[in-house]
Design an enzyme around this catalytic site. Sequence first.
Site, PDB file in Angstrom:
ATOM      1  N   LYS A 193       0.862  -1.187   0.000  1.00 53.22           N
ATOM      2  CA  LYS A 193       0.000   0.000   0.000  1.00 53.22           C
ATOM      3  C   LYS A 193       0.890   1.225   0.000  1.00 53.22           C
ATOM      4  CE  LYS A 193      -4.433   1.061   0.152  1.00 53.22           C
ATOM      5  NZ  LYS A 193      -5.589   0.285  -0.326  1.00 53.22           N
TER       6      LYS A 193
HETATM    7  P1  NAD Z   1     -12.871   8.338  -2.662  1.00 48.79           P
HETATM    8  O1  NAD Z   1     -11.843   9.367  -2.368  1.00 48.79           O
HETATM    9  O2  NAD Z   1     -13.342   8.163  -4.064  1.00 48.79           O
HETATM   10  O3  NAD Z   1     -14.176   8.581  -1.775  1.00 48.79           O
HETATM   11  C1  NAD Z   1     -14.174   8.734  -0.392  1.00 48.79           C
HETATM   12  C2  NAD Z   1     -15.462   9.480  -0.031  1.00 48.79           C
HETATM   13  O4  NAD Z   1     -15.613   9.514   1.375  1.00 48.79           O
HETATM   14  C3  NAD Z   1     -15.468  10.915  -0.529  1.00 48.79           C
HETATM   15  O5  NAD Z   1     -16.723  11.215  -1.088  1.00 48.79           O
HETATM   16  C4  NAD Z   1     -15.197  11.717   0.746  1.00 48.79           C
HETATM   17  O6  NAD Z   1     -15.768  13.022   0.693  1.00 48.79           O
HETATM   18  C5  NAD Z   1     -15.864  10.845   1.784  1.00 48.79           C
HETATM   19  N1  NAD Z   1     -15.302  11.002   3.122  1.00 48.79           N
HETATM   20  C6  NAD Z   1     -14.004  11.102   3.474  1.00 48.79           C
HETATM   21  N2  NAD Z   1     -13.883  11.204   4.800  1.00 48.79           N
HETATM   22  C7  NAD Z   1     -15.135  11.148   5.298  1.00 48.79           C
HETATM   23  C8  NAD Z   1     -15.669  11.194   6.603  1.00 48.79           C
HETATM   24  N3  NAD Z   1     -14.884  11.305   7.675  1.00 48.79           N
HETATM   25  N4  NAD Z   1     -17.012  11.118   6.747  1.00 48.79           N
HETATM   26  C9  NAD Z   1     -17.822  10.994   5.676  1.00 48.79           C
HETATM   27  N5  NAD Z   1     -17.363  10.936   4.420  1.00 48.79           N
HETATM   28  C10 NAD Z   1     -16.046  11.023   4.237  1.00 48.79           C
HETATM   29  O7  NAD Z   1     -12.286   6.978  -2.069  1.00 48.79           O
HETATM   30  P2  NAD Z   1     -12.691   5.494  -2.469  1.00 48.79           P
HETATM   31  O8  NAD Z   1     -11.752   5.052  -3.518  1.00 48.79           O
HETATM   32  O9  NAD Z   1     -14.146   5.405  -2.669  1.00 48.79           O
HETATM   33  O10 NAD Z   1     -12.256   4.726  -1.136  1.00 48.79           O
HETATM   34  C11 NAD Z   1     -13.114   4.645  -0.002  1.00 48.79           C
HETATM   35  C12 NAD Z   1     -12.657   3.500   0.879  1.00 48.79           C
HETATM   36  O11 NAD Z   1     -12.697   2.286   0.117  1.00 48.79           O
HETATM   37  C13 NAD Z   1     -11.240   3.598   1.434  1.00 48.79           C
HETATM   38  O12 NAD Z   1     -11.190   3.003   2.713  1.00 48.79           O
HETATM   39  C14 NAD Z   1     -10.434   2.758   0.470  1.00 48.79           C
HETATM   40  O13 NAD Z   1      -9.243   2.253   1.037  1.00 48.79           O
HETATM   41  C15 NAD Z   1     -11.431   1.650   0.180  1.00 48.79           C
HETATM   42  N6  NAD Z   1     -11.165   0.929  -1.074  1.00 48.79           N
HETATM   43  C16 NAD Z   1     -11.157   1.571  -2.270  1.00 48.79           C
HETATM   44  C17 NAD Z   1     -10.933   0.842  -3.432  1.00 48.79           C
HETATM   45  C18 NAD Z   1     -10.982   1.474  -4.795  1.00 48.79           C
HETATM   46  O14 NAD Z   1     -10.950   0.727  -5.781  1.00 48.79           O
HETATM   47  N7  NAD Z   1     -11.097   2.784  -4.926  1.00 48.79           N
HETATM   48  C19 NAD Z   1     -10.680  -0.530  -3.363  1.00 48.79           C
HETATM   49  C20 NAD Z   1     -10.702  -1.169  -2.118  1.00 48.79           C
HETATM   50  C21 NAD Z   1     -10.951  -0.417  -0.979  1.00 48.79           C
END
Ligand code: NAD
Length: 481
Positions: A112
Amino acid sequence: MNIQESAISQEPTFRQSVDLMFNRAVALMDLPPGLEEKIRVCNATYTVRFGVRLRGQITTFTGYRSVHSDHMEPVKGGIRFAMAVNQDEVEALAALMTYKCALVETPFGGSKGGLRIDPREYDEHELELITRRFAYELIKRDMINPAQNVPAPDMGTSEREMAWMADQYARMNTTDINSRACVTGKPLNSGGISGRVEATGRGVQYALREFFRHPEDVAKSGLEGSLEGKRVVVQGLGNVGFHAAKFLSEEDGAIITGIVERDGGLWRDEGLDIDGVHDWISRHGGVAGYPEGTHVADGNLLMEEPCDILIPAAVEGVINLANAENIKARLIIEAANGPVTYGADEILRNKGVVIIPDMYANAGGVTVSYFEWVKNLSHIRFGRMQRRQEEARHQLVVDELERLVTVTNSGLTLSPGFKDKYLRGADELELVRSGLDDTMRIAYQSMREKWHSREEVQDLRVAAYLVAIERVAASYRAKGL
Ligand code: NAD
């Protein structure tokens, strides 16, 4: 420090939380102590500080890339851009990647990365300079490399950053014919794959569908029936949360009653229009002012409202000692990594809440990243060779059916739409979704087998760890350390 922050500060850190969860599982295994320790620890974390000249002055950024386990190479894991990035977080996320890849049988070790930055403070050109410079630092140490370490998008990064990184790698490795496989989650025109953007949210949907295929498991949560009509609260309407909420409401009849974002939450008993809210956030930077539903300033309180399914899809540690007791959802699916702390996990288990753990729930991303990596190495789009041949063979069957109808004069007709649906050969998107669905079903079944076969295995998280750790251990045993 608010109540929530102070409660979190009394809890183990994210990495300690992951280790404690790991320990619960290994306590039920019979691993040699040395091997147990080898699997638990993070192999290495590289910290880099680099300067970029921006707006007439040099700004120094701090970035990390952790390799938790290289029992298989390349190692795989996203790169996150956020101010909260730190070594503990990156190491916790790298460990989760090791277990996730093992659970869904993608042939990778766990890694990561992260950059301490608030991407909203920079314009696109500045972000490109910063991303390319960070990528340069990682590439020159083989921490971005198609055979050794393959990043992907995570919070705060997207296709755009992946395209910059892939291009940076190609510029520094001009004769590497596999250079495009150095990162995944790229746009289609830069070697990406159809369905990668939606993949993690789609995987959450497939995970829930598989859970609801097992009435025995559904009963453990106190719910019944199917996804139809289930009331859902989602935290974080970013890539993962948006796609999960959209597919569940549009295709499975779930009702998204609550959405929690950084600037508050929205509630609507009849269900929120996901595309509408998403579009509003893109234009206004938050949910405030959205014309439908009720706006709640402290959005996190909505996670405590009555609902059937809670989907934390933002950041780690949001369900913790301060609010776990108040959670009313019967089922939590961890779309984000580490949203439930170790302490909260115990409270929720005691309340009989079923938690579908992160290492399974959000594995759709790495699964489709695996397909993209294979596509890049094979230099050909999935389905390109077979699609028309498949259609021609289907045409033969349809022609024959129609001939039989005519010669037997039976008056039978084919159902409306059958011909079109049957004749169409699968394109890349359909193949990707099919591969993802298959992966999510099989991985769930491997977890539930552990869950139901031993009394000591009381939850899906321990079951997931057991499956994953057994596979990592088998890999170390087979190849030696
Ligand atoms: P992203 O940046 O696209 O979206 C995150 C969202 O959460 C945003 O809309 C942001 O405004 C909101 N946010 C952030 N902090 C917040 C809070 N404290 N309260 C409420 N909303 C909040 O990110 P993502 O890619 O969707 O990732 C989200 C989660 O999923 C992370 O934990 C990431 O590690 C996990 N994840 C993502 C992927 C991927 O393919 N993108 C894959 C596996 C896991």
